[in-house]
Design a protein around this motif. Structure first.
Motif, PDB file in Angstrom:
ATOM      1  N   THR A  62      94.755  56.503  21.455  1.00 37.92           N
ATOM      2  CA  THR A  62      95.878  56.657  20.531  1.00 37.92           C
ATOM      3  C   THR A  62      95.616  55.936  19.217  1.00 37.92           C
ATOM      4  O   THR A  62      95.979  56.443  18.146  1.00 37.92           O
ATOM      5  CB  THR A  62      97.171  56.141  21.180  1.00 37.92           C
ATOM      6  OG1 THR A  62      97.437  56.943  22.345  1.00 37.92           O
ATOM      7  CG2 THR A  62      98.353  56.225  20.243  1.00 37.92           C
ATOM      8  N   TYR A  84      96.420  64.839  26.857  1.00 40.33           N
ATOM      9  CA  TYR A  84      97.472  64.178  27.612  1.00 40.33           C
ATOM     10  C   TYR A  84      97.283  62.666  27.605  1.00 40.33           C
ATOM     11  O   TYR A  84      96.186  62.169  27.850  1.00 40.33           O
ATOM     12  CB  TYR A  84      97.475  64.697  29.054  1.00 40.33           C
ATOM     13  CG  TYR A  84      98.579  64.109  29.893  1.00 40.33           C
ATOM     14  CD1 TYR A  84      99.881  64.555  29.755  1.00 40.33           C
ATOM     15  CD2 TYR A  84      98.307  63.094  30.796  1.00 40.33           C
ATOM     16  CE1 TYR A  84     100.906  64.008  30.507  1.00 40.33           C
ATOM     17  CE2 TYR A  84      99.321  62.544  31.563  1.00 40.33           C
ATOM     18  CZ  TYR A  84     100.612  63.003  31.410  1.00 40.33           C
ATOM     19  OH  TYR A  84     101.621  62.456  32.147  1.00 40.33           O
ATOM     20  N   HIS A  87      99.510  59.462  22.294  1.00 42.11           N
ATOM     21  CA  HIS A  87     100.798  59.600  21.615  1.00 42.11           C
ATOM     22  C   HIS A  87     100.718  58.950  20.235  1.00 42.11           C
ATOM     23  O   HIS A  87     100.318  57.795  20.139  1.00 42.11           O
ATOM     24  CB  HIS A  87     101.912  58.904  22.400  1.00 42.11           C
ATOM     25  CG  HIS A  87     101.979  59.312  23.829  1.00 42.11           C
ATOM     26  ND1 HIS A  87     102.612  60.450  24.241  1.00 42.11           N
ATOM     27  CD2 HIS A  87     101.475  58.739  24.947  1.00 42.11           C
ATOM     28  CE1 HIS A  87     102.511  60.557  25.556  1.00 42.11           C
ATOM     29  NE2 HIS A  87     101.813  59.527  26.010  1.00 42.11           N
ATOM     30  N   SER A  88     101.130  59.684  19.192  1.00 43.43           N
ATOM     31  CA  SER A  88     101.157  59.092  17.861  1.00 43.43           C
ATOM     32  C   SER A  88     102.134  59.852  16.978  1.00 43.43           C
ATOM     33  O   SER A  88     101.838  60.965  16.529  1.00 43.43           O
ATOM     34  CB  SER A  88      99.771  59.091  17.233  1.00 43.43           C
ATOM     35  OG  SER A  88      99.845  58.610  15.904  1.00 43.43           O
ATOM     36  N   LEU A  89     103.280  59.243  16.725  1.00 38.44           N
ATOM     37  CA  LEU A  89     104.250  59.854  15.818  1.00 38.44           C
ATOM     38  C   LEU A  89     103.701  59.901  14.398  1.00 38.44           C
ATOM     39  O   LEU A  89     103.956  60.846  13.658  1.00 38.44           O
ATOM     40  CB  LEU A  89     105.573  59.090  15.861  1.00 38.44           C
ATOM     41  CG  LEU A  89     106.322  59.162  17.187  1.00 38.44           C
ATOM     42  CD1 LEU A  89     107.574  58.290  17.141  1.00 38.44           C
ATOM     43  CD2 LEU A  89     106.694  60.602  17.522  1.00 38.44           C
ATOM     44  N   GLN A  92     101.442  62.810  14.074  1.00 39.23           N
ATOM     45  CA  GLN A  92     102.272  64.010  14.033  1.00 39.23           C
ATOM     46  C   GLN A  92     102.815  64.242  12.621  1.00 39.23           C
ATOM     47  O   GLN A  92     102.790  65.361  12.123  1.00 39.23           O
ATOM     48  CB  GLN A  92     103.412  63.893  15.031  1.00 39.23           C
ATOM     49  CG  GLN A  92     104.263  65.135  15.104  1.00 39.23           C
ATOM     50  CD  GLN A  92     105.324  65.033  16.203  1.00 39.23           C
ATOM     51  OE1 GLN A  92     105.453  64.006  16.872  1.00 39.23           O
ATOM     52  NE2 GLN A  92     106.060  66.091  16.382  1.00 39.23           N
ATOM     53  N   LEU A 104     101.039  67.307  20.164  1.00 36.45           N
ATOM     54  CA  LEU A 104     101.031  65.849  20.261  1.00 36.45           C
ATOM     55  C   LEU A 104     102.074  65.475  21.294  1.00 36.45           C
ATOM     56  O   LEU A 104     103.245  65.383  21.008  1.00 36.45           O
ATOM     57  CB  LEU A 104     101.359  65.225  18.918  1.00 36.45           C
ATOM     58  CG  LEU A 104     100.443  65.659  17.767  1.00 36.45           C
ATOM     59  CD1 LEU A 104     100.971  65.180  16.431  1.00 36.45           C
ATOM     60  CD2 LEU A 104      99.045  65.130  17.984  1.00 36.45           C
ATOM     61  N   ILE A 105     101.616  65.275  22.505  1.00 39.02           N
ATOM     62  CA  ILE A 105     102.508  65.005  23.616  1.00 39.02           C
ATOM     63  C   ILE A 105     103.199  63.674  23.431  1.00 39.02           C
ATOM     64  O   ILE A 105     102.614  62.711  23.062  1.00 39.02           O
ATOM     65  CB  ILE A 105     101.718  65.047  24.944  1.00 39.02           C
ATOM     66  CG1 ILE A 105     101.110  66.427  25.096  1.00 39.02           C
ATOM     67  CG2 ILE A 105     102.586  64.685  26.120  1.00 39.02           C
ATOM     68  CD1 ILE A 105     100.117  66.551  26.223  1.00 39.02           C
TER      69      ILE A 105
END
Length: 105
Positions: A62, A84, A87-89, A92, A104-105
């Protein structure tokens, strides 16, 4: 990034699977420049690849997602896919602002 060290790593397995369905997969791993995986040269970065890239499929931690999102925008890819568990807002937001599709799960 595909790894030439561990042939059972998910990145290498996915690469072979995609090749079996006719996709050309270009591995990126700055620690394995000049080597090959499944008959494809390994590149140091996305920016070193001279052909258009449709999908950037990320198998990195990540903490590296934003750097790769910025590279994906710079090269003009159509899709950024984080595997999977990644995660990275922030990543995104980077790709959304460039109108790139993202998983982007």
């Amino acid at each position: 990034a595909a790894s030439d060290v561990y042939k059972r790593q998910p990145s290498v397995i996915v690469m072979k699977y995609m090749q079996e369905f006719g996709y050309r997969v270009l591995p990126v791993n700055p620690k394995s420049i000049g080597k090959k995986i499944h008959q494809e040269n390994i590149f140091a970065s996305l920016e070193d690849i001279a052909v258009p890239i449709d999908i950037v499929n990320v198998f990195r931690p990540t903490s590296e997602a934003c750097i790769l999102a910025k590279q994906a925008v710079k090269i003009g890819t159509k899709v950024l896919w984080l595997q999977y568990g990644i995660h990275s807002l922030e990543a995104q937001e980077i790709v959304k602002s460039a109108m790139i599709n993202a998983n982007l799960i």
